[in-house]
Design a protein around this motif. Structure first.
Motif, short mmCIF file in Angstrom:
data_model
loop_
_atom_site.label_atom_id
_atom_site.label_comp_id
_atom_site.label_asym_id
_atom_site.label_seq_id
_atom_site.Cartn_x
_atom_site.Cartn_y
_atom_site.Cartn_z
N LYS A 12 0.68 -38.06 17.30
CA LYS A 12 -0.38 -39.05 16.90
C LYS A 12 -1.52 -39.25 17.78
CE LYS A 12 3.35 -42.11 15.08
NZ LYS A 12 4.03 -43.57 15.28
N GLY A 13 -2.53 -38.32 17.49
CA GLY A 13 -3.61 -38.27 18.40
C GLY A 13 -4.90 -38.49 17.48
N GLY A 14 -5.98 -37.74 17.81
CA GLY A 14 -7.43 -37.83 17.19
C GLY A 14 -7.93 -39.11 17.51
N ILE A 15 -8.87 -39.25 16.44
CA ILE A 15 -9.73 -40.52 16.59
C ILE A 15 -9.09 -41.90 16.37
CG2 ILE A 15 -11.62 -42.03 15.44
CD1 ILE A 15 -12.77 -38.93 14.68
N LEU A 16 -7.89 -41.54 15.49
CA LEU A 16 -6.97 -42.80 15.05
C LEU A 16 -6.18 -43.33 16.64
CD1 LEU A 16 -4.97 -41.79 11.73
CD2 LEU A 16 -6.97 -43.14 12.12
N LYS A 17 -5.75 -42.45 17.18
CA LYS A 17 -5.27 -42.76 18.44
C LYS A 17 -6.09 -43.35 19.59
CE LYS A 17 -3.05 -40.75 22.59
NZ LYS A 17 -2.43 -39.69 23.48
N ALA A 18 -7.40 -42.65 19.66
CA ALA A 18 -8.60 -43.21 20.60
C ALA A 18 -9.05 -44.67 20.13
CB ALA A 18 -9.51 -42.36 20.48
N LEU A 19 -9.13 -44.91 18.99
CA LEU A 19 -9.28 -46.11 18.45
C LEU A 19 -8.19 -47.23 18.22
CD1 LEU A 19 -12.25 -45.40 16.00
CD2 LEU A 19 -12.57 -46.21 18.22
N GLY A 20 -7.16 -46.86 18.67
CA GLY A 20 -5.99 -47.63 18.38
C GLY A 20 -5.65 -47.94 16.99
N LEU A 21 -5.85 -47.12 16.12
CA LEU A 21 -6.00 -47.35 14.53
C LEU A 21 -4.55 -46.88 13.88
CD1 LEU A 21 -9.41 -46.93 13.23
CD2 LEU A 21 -8.24 -49.13 12.94
N TRP A 22 -3.60 -46.17 14.70
CA TRP A 22 -2.67 -45.73 14.30
C TRP A 22 -1.59 -46.62 13.50
CZ3 TRP A 22 -0.95 -41.37 12.16
CH2 TRP A 22 -1.23 -40.23 12.55
N GLU A 23 -1.19 -47.75 13.96
CA GLU A 23 -0.38 -48.54 13.38
C GLU A 23 -1.12 -49.15 12.07
OE1 GLU A 23 1.79 -52.79 14.27
OE2 GLU A 23 0.55 -52.09 15.89
N TRP A 24 -2.29 -49.38 12.07
CA TRP A 24 -3.13 -49.72 10.98
C TRP A 24 -2.86 -48.71 9.77
CZ3 TRP A 24 -7.10 -47.28 8.36
CH2 TRP A 24 -7.73 -48.05 7.34
N TYR A 25 -3.17 -47.71 10.22
CA TYR A 25 -2.95 -46.24 9.06
C TYR A 25 -1.56 -46.07 8.69
CZ TYR A 25 -3.76 -41.67 7.30
OH TYR A 25 -3.78 -40.43 6.65
N GLU A 26 -0.89 -46.42 9.37
CA GLU A 26 0.56 -45.86 9.14
C GLU A 26 1.25 -47.30 8.18
OE1 GLU A 26 2.92 -42.73 11.70
OE2 GLU A 26 2.79 -44.93 12.83
N ASN A 27 0.47 -48.10 8.36
CA ASN A 27 1.07 -49.40 7.51
C ASN A 27 0.50 -49.55 5.98
OD1 ASN A 27 2.94 -50.49 9.13
ND2 ASN A 27 1.56 -51.57 10.56
N LEU A 28 -0.48 -48.50 5.70
CA LEU A 28 -1.37 -48.35 4.66
C LEU A 28 -0.15 -47.63 3.68
CD1 LEU A 28 -4.62 -47.13 5.43
CD2 LEU A 28 -4.23 -49.41 5.17
N PRO A 29 -0.57 -48.12 2.37
CA PRO A 29 0.51 -47.27 1.22
C PRO A 29 -0.02 -45.93 1.31
CG PRO A 29 -0.71 -49.45 0.27
CD PRO A 29 -1.15 -49.29 1.72
N HIS A 30 1.02 -44.88 1.06
CA HIS A 30 0.41 -43.53 0.92
C HIS A 30 -0.63 -43.04 0.46
CE1 HIS A 30 1.17 -39.37 1.86
NE2 HIS A 30 1.18 -39.09 0.34
#
Length: 203
Positions: A12-30
């Motif tokens: 769980k890296g990249g821009i998603l990690k840097a911006l703290g967006l992983w939880e938001w992203y993983e909660n999205l429908p596939h």
């Protein structure tokens, strides 16, 4: 099952990690996850000035990210808009507005949402986003002015609001808004023509 295990243990890296967006992203429908990543990847290909590669979306360490949560999602939404995926773009722009960010950033997103609603030929949506931007104006005014060297540029929301008032037959209110725009110092190249047209309708 394998896919679920992969999602749990994947990096769980990249821009998603840097911006703290992983939880938001993983909660999205596939299907939404796929679209977000697709338009991000498209952005890396089509935008010469975009400073990241496709791999930076969700892998590796990315430092000193040039975006906020709001502007990052907004730039992906803009790619979807340019590709004609209006429904998804509108959804993602509204997700961006829910994220932390400045009123000026919200203003830029609302500008795009007004354009999107115009493409959809949906006047109710146009009015909705125009009014949001008009109401937000006092909060982004100073940053906008600063970014434009001390002057206020054209603000699409106000010009469209004049048109909407005129269309609704609220000529006096439209004329008052035209004069307010001028007095406020907002650049308004069509001031004379619009004022003359409205005055003719009052006769």
């Amino acid at each position: 099952m394998i896919g679920r295990v992969f999602r749990i243990f994947r990096e769980k890296g990249g821009i998603l990690k840097a911006l703290g967006l992983w939880e938001w992203y993983e909660n999205l429908p596939h299907k939404y996850q796929k679209k977000v990543k697709h338009y991000y990847s498209l952005k890396t290909i089509k935008s010469i000035n975009f400073p990241y590669k496709a791999k930076h979306f969700d892998t590796g360490e990315v430092e000193n990210v040039l975006y906020t949560k709001r502007t990052f999602l907004g730039t992906i939404a803009q790619t979807a808009l340019l590709e004609g995926d209006l429904e998804f773009a509108e959804w993602l722009y509204n997700e961006a507005l829910k994220m932390e960010g400045s009123p000026y950033e919200a203003h830029l997103i609302l500008n795009d949402l007004v354009l999107l609603a115009q493409k959809q030929r949906d006047l109710e949506k146009v009015k909705k986003y125009v009014l949001q931007d008009v109401e937000l104006y006092p909060e982004y005014k100073e940053e906008l002015k600063s970014r434009w060297g001390g002057t206020l540029p054209q603000i699409m929301a106000f010009e469209i609001y004049v048109y909407l008032l005129e269309r609704e037959g609220k000529i006096k209110e439209a004329l008052e808004l035209v004069e307010w725009i001028k007095k406020e110092g907002i650049t308004y190249p069509y001031y004379d023509q619009v004022k003359e047209r409205l005055l003719q309708k009052l006769k």
